[in-house]
Design an enzyme around this catalytic site. Structure first.
Site, mmCIF file in Angstrom:
data_model
loop_
_atom_site.group_PDB
_atom_site.id
_atom_site.type_symbol
_atom_site.label_atom_id
_atom_site.label_comp_id
_atom_site.label_asym_id
_atom_site.label_seq_id
_atom_site.Cartn_x
_atom_site.Cartn_y
_atom_site.Cartn_z
ATOM 1 N N LYS A 110 -2.880 -34.304 5.795
ATOM 2 C CA LYS A 110 -2.753 -35.649 5.225
ATOM 3 C C LYS A 110 -1.368 -35.828 4.629
ATOM 4 O O LYS A 110 -1.077 -35.293 3.556
ATOM 5 C CB LYS A 110 -3.824 -35.857 4.157
ATOM 6 C CG LYS A 110 -5.240 -35.807 4.721
ATOM 7 C CD LYS A 110 -6.321 -35.937 3.668
ATOM 8 C CE LYS A 110 -7.702 -35.933 4.301
ATOM 9 N NZ LYS A 110 -8.791 -35.897 3.330
ATOM 10 N N GLY A 151 -3.221 -22.584 10.492
ATOM 11 C CA GLY A 151 -3.176 -22.799 9.043
ATOM 12 C C GLY A 151 -4.473 -22.315 8.440
ATOM 13 O O GLY A 151 -5.541 -22.835 8.753
ATOM 14 N N SER A 209 -9.236 -31.954 -6.560
ATOM 15 C CA SER A 209 -8.030 -32.470 -5.909
ATOM 16 C C SER A 209 -6.768 -31.891 -6.538
ATOM 17 O O SER A 209 -6.551 -31.999 -7.756
ATOM 18 C CB SER A 209 -7.985 -33.996 -6.017
ATOM 19 O OG SER A 209 -6.672 -34.444 -5.779
ATOM 20 N N ARG A 210 -5.919 -31.329 -5.684
ATOM 21 C CA ARG A 210 -4.632 -30.820 -6.165
ATOM 22 C C ARG A 210 -3.741 -31.966 -6.615
ATOM 23 O O ARG A 210 -2.961 -31.838 -7.556
ATOM 24 C CB ARG A 210 -3.898 -29.991 -5.102
ATOM 25 C CG ARG A 210 -4.433 -28.582 -4.871
ATOM 26 C CD ARG A 210 -5.639 -28.506 -3.990
ATOM 27 N NE ARG A 210 -5.576 -29.313 -2.800
ATOM 28 C CZ ARG A 210 -5.134 -28.871 -1.612
ATOM 29 N NH1 ARG A 210 -4.736 -27.634 -1.486
ATOM 30 N NH2 ARG A 210 -5.144 -29.661 -0.562
ATOM 31 N N ASN A 211 -3.837 -33.101 -5.935
ATOM 32 C CA ASN A 211 -3.014 -34.258 -6.317
ATOM 33 C C ASN A 211 -3.453 -34.792 -7.681
ATOM 34 O O ASN A 211 -2.626 -35.078 -8.538
ATOM 35 C CB ASN A 211 -3.113 -35.337 -5.236
ATOM 36 C CG ASN A 211 -2.374 -34.898 -3.986
ATOM 37 O OD1 ASN A 211 -1.149 -34.891 -3.959
ATOM 38 N ND2 ASN A 211 -3.109 -34.502 -2.954
ATOM 39 N N LYS A 268 -3.533 -42.144 -0.141
ATOM 40 C CA LYS A 268 -4.485 -41.942 -1.250
ATOM 41 C C LYS A 268 -4.018 -40.803 -2.160
ATOM 42 O O LYS A 268 -4.341 -40.785 -3.351
ATOM 43 C CB LYS A 268 -5.910 -41.712 -0.724
ATOM 44 C CG LYS A 268 -6.115 -40.513 0.209
ATOM 45 C CD LYS A 268 -6.356 -39.222 -0.484
ATOM 46 C CE LYS A 268 -6.407 -38.035 0.459
ATOM 47 N NZ LYS A 268 -6.501 -36.739 -0.217
ATOM 48 N N ASP A 313 -11.906 -41.658 0.770
ATOM 49 C CA ASP A 313 -11.035 -40.539 0.395
ATOM 50 C C ASP A 313 -10.272 -40.835 -0.895
ATOM 51 O O ASP A 313 -9.980 -39.926 -1.685
ATOM 52 C CB ASP A 313 -10.058 -40.240 1.552
ATOM 53 C CG ASP A 313 -9.684 -38.770 1.598
ATOM 54 O OD1 ASP A 313 -10.106 -38.022 0.698
ATOM 55 O OD2 ASP A 313 -8.953 -38.375 2.528
ATOM 56 N N GLY A 370 -5.146 -21.943 5.011
ATOM 57 C CA GLY A 370 -5.232 -22.214 3.571
ATOM 58 C C GLY A 370 -6.635 -22.658 3.232
ATOM 59 O O GLY A 370 -7.597 -22.316 3.942
ATOM 60 N N SER A 371 -6.786 -23.427 2.170
ATOM 61 C CA SER A 371 -8.152 -23.777 1.763
ATOM 62 C C SER A 371 -8.877 -24.594 2.832
ATOM 63 O O SER A 371 -9.999 -24.257 3.213
ATOM 64 C CB SER A 371 -8.177 -24.501 0.410
ATOM 65 O OG SER A 371 -6.983 -25.102 0.108
#
Ligand SMILES: NC(=O)C1=CN([C@@H]2O[C@H](COP(=O)(O)OP(=O)(O)OC[C@H]3O[C@@H](n4cnc5c(N)ncnc54)[C@H](OP(=O)(O)O)[C@@H]3O)[C@@H](O)[C@H]2O)C=CC1
Ligand SMILES: O=C(CO)COP(=O)(O)O
Length: 338
Positions: free
Chosen positions: A110, A9, A259-261, A196, A249, A11-12
């Site tokens: 996560k 993986g 945070s993308r969320n 979270k 976290d 990605g970031s």
């Protein structure tokens, strides 16, 4: 001693961890399923879609060839989205069946698997027969790729039921800006990490609607209470939730523009439609599927999780953010420590 590590993986988070492991003196191959991305990492030493403007260490090798990535590895680090963890583990096992290797397995993702509600170490344990792995270690804590890329100070946890493997991972990752603690509570660490993200969507939504710091602190605190309740019901140690992979976290994800969320929640709070939020993010928003998994687990175990239920209603039942906030504020009064 230097280790050979495959990072699955790119990605970031995967690419930044791979880069850090190279700079820690290890021999690292990052595996991606996109030829163009591997080429960009190898030729330009950039990964513009995921970490714009960042220059990777020229010693980092990227590939789409999983057999090449896994050759003679001491450790394999999974950093793919939750929804493909099982599939990628199966792909890895197909290679290890031929090469008969037995690496330490680490994951830094996560989430909870949709449908089965399993933690990611459970998914990996199920898919990777014991003859093809040593222990499984979870790397988790308040750590945004964007900040680790800048060598900002970051502290995380390496959790495993096998202390020697957790310590091996601790040594592998530690440096002057990245500090790793060990923890034997793999359940608590993974539950904190997955849940979270759900609360962070809520925190972003409050921000998007213009609520202030009192509301955000309240959401984080009551969010932590319900995360801990669910985690403990599944065997987590309560103290883990006041550690790095718990409240640590939760704070970073529920307050950071990285945070993308949080950003997804913020956009929902500002009135954007969920599908548009997903389509424009361009990176994984783990809290969306994890909200569903957490909601279903809470129903199954009869655990009270009002904030998670509210976010579930926004994401899956088309309820408005304002409406669910109003419902939450009109719940019956109760004791704080119930
Ligand atoms: N970003 C961060 O700061 C942090 C992220 N995490 C966690 O790490 C995990 C990964 O997140 P992150 O790196 O941010 O996500 P990104 O969305 O940035 O990257 C995910 C990567 O996984 C790749 N991928 C998707 N499906 C497959 C597949 N079937 N086979 C191989 N590769 C695949 C994607 O490729 P493609 O583009 O082709 O889909 C992409 O390169 C998540 O669980 C996240 O919660 C944890 C801590 C910090
Ligand atoms: O887990 C993270 C920080 O610790 C990253 O959070 P996001 O997936 O919301 O960006």
């Amino acid at each position: 001693m230097a280790k050979k590590v495959a990072v699955l993986g790119a990605g970031s988070w995967g690419s930044i961890l791979a880069n850090m492991l190279v700079q820690n003196g290890n021999d690292v191959v990052a595996w991606t399923n996109m030829e163009a991305q591997a080429q960009e990492l190898n030729d330009q030493h950039t990964n513009e879609h995921y970490v714009p403007g960042f220059k990777y260490d020229e010693r980092l090798v990227a590939t789409t060839d999983l057999e090449f990535a896994l050759k003679d590895v001491d450790a394999v680090l999974f950093v793919v989205p939750t929804k493909v963890m099982r599939l990628v583990a199966q792909q890895m096992v197909a290679v290890l069946e031929k090469t008969k290797q037995q690496p330490v397995i680490i994951h830094a993702s996560k989430g909870l698997e949709l449908g089965t509600h399993k933690r990611l170490s459970e998914v990996l344990e199920e898919e990777i027969p014991s003859q093809y792995r040593k222990a499984i270690v979870v790397l988790s804590g308040p750590s945004h790729a964007e900040e680790v890329a800048k060598q900002d100070l970051t502290l995380v946890t390496a959790a495993s039921t096998d202390l020697a493997s957790a310590e091996m991972v601790q040594k592998l990752f530690m440096n002057h800006y990245f500090r790793v603690y060990t923890n034997d509570d793999i359940i608590g660490v993974e539950m904190g990490a997955a849940l979270k993200n759900v609360i962070a969507i809520g925190a972003g939504a409050l921000h998007g609607l213009g609520y202030g710091d009192d509301a955000k602190a309240a959401l984080i605190t009551r969010g932590l209470a319900e995360i801990s309740r669910l985690g403990v019901a599944f065997g987590a140690k309560p103290l883990t939730f006041i550690g790095l992979s718990g409240v640590g976290d939760l704070i970073v994800t529920a307050t950071s523009v990285h945070s993308r969320n949080w950003r997804a929640g913020n956009e929902l709070g500002q009135g954007m439609q969920l599908q548009e939020v997903i389509d424009t993010m361009g990176m994984v928003i783990e809290g969306i599927p994890s909200t569903k998994a957490a909601y279903e687990l809470a129903q199954q175990k009869h655990i009270e999780m009002p904030i998670t239920e509210a976010i579930y209603d926004v994401l899956y039942n088309d309820k408005g953010v304002k409406e669910v906030i109003d419902d939450l504020m009109h719940r019956d009064g109760k004791s704080e420590l119930e």
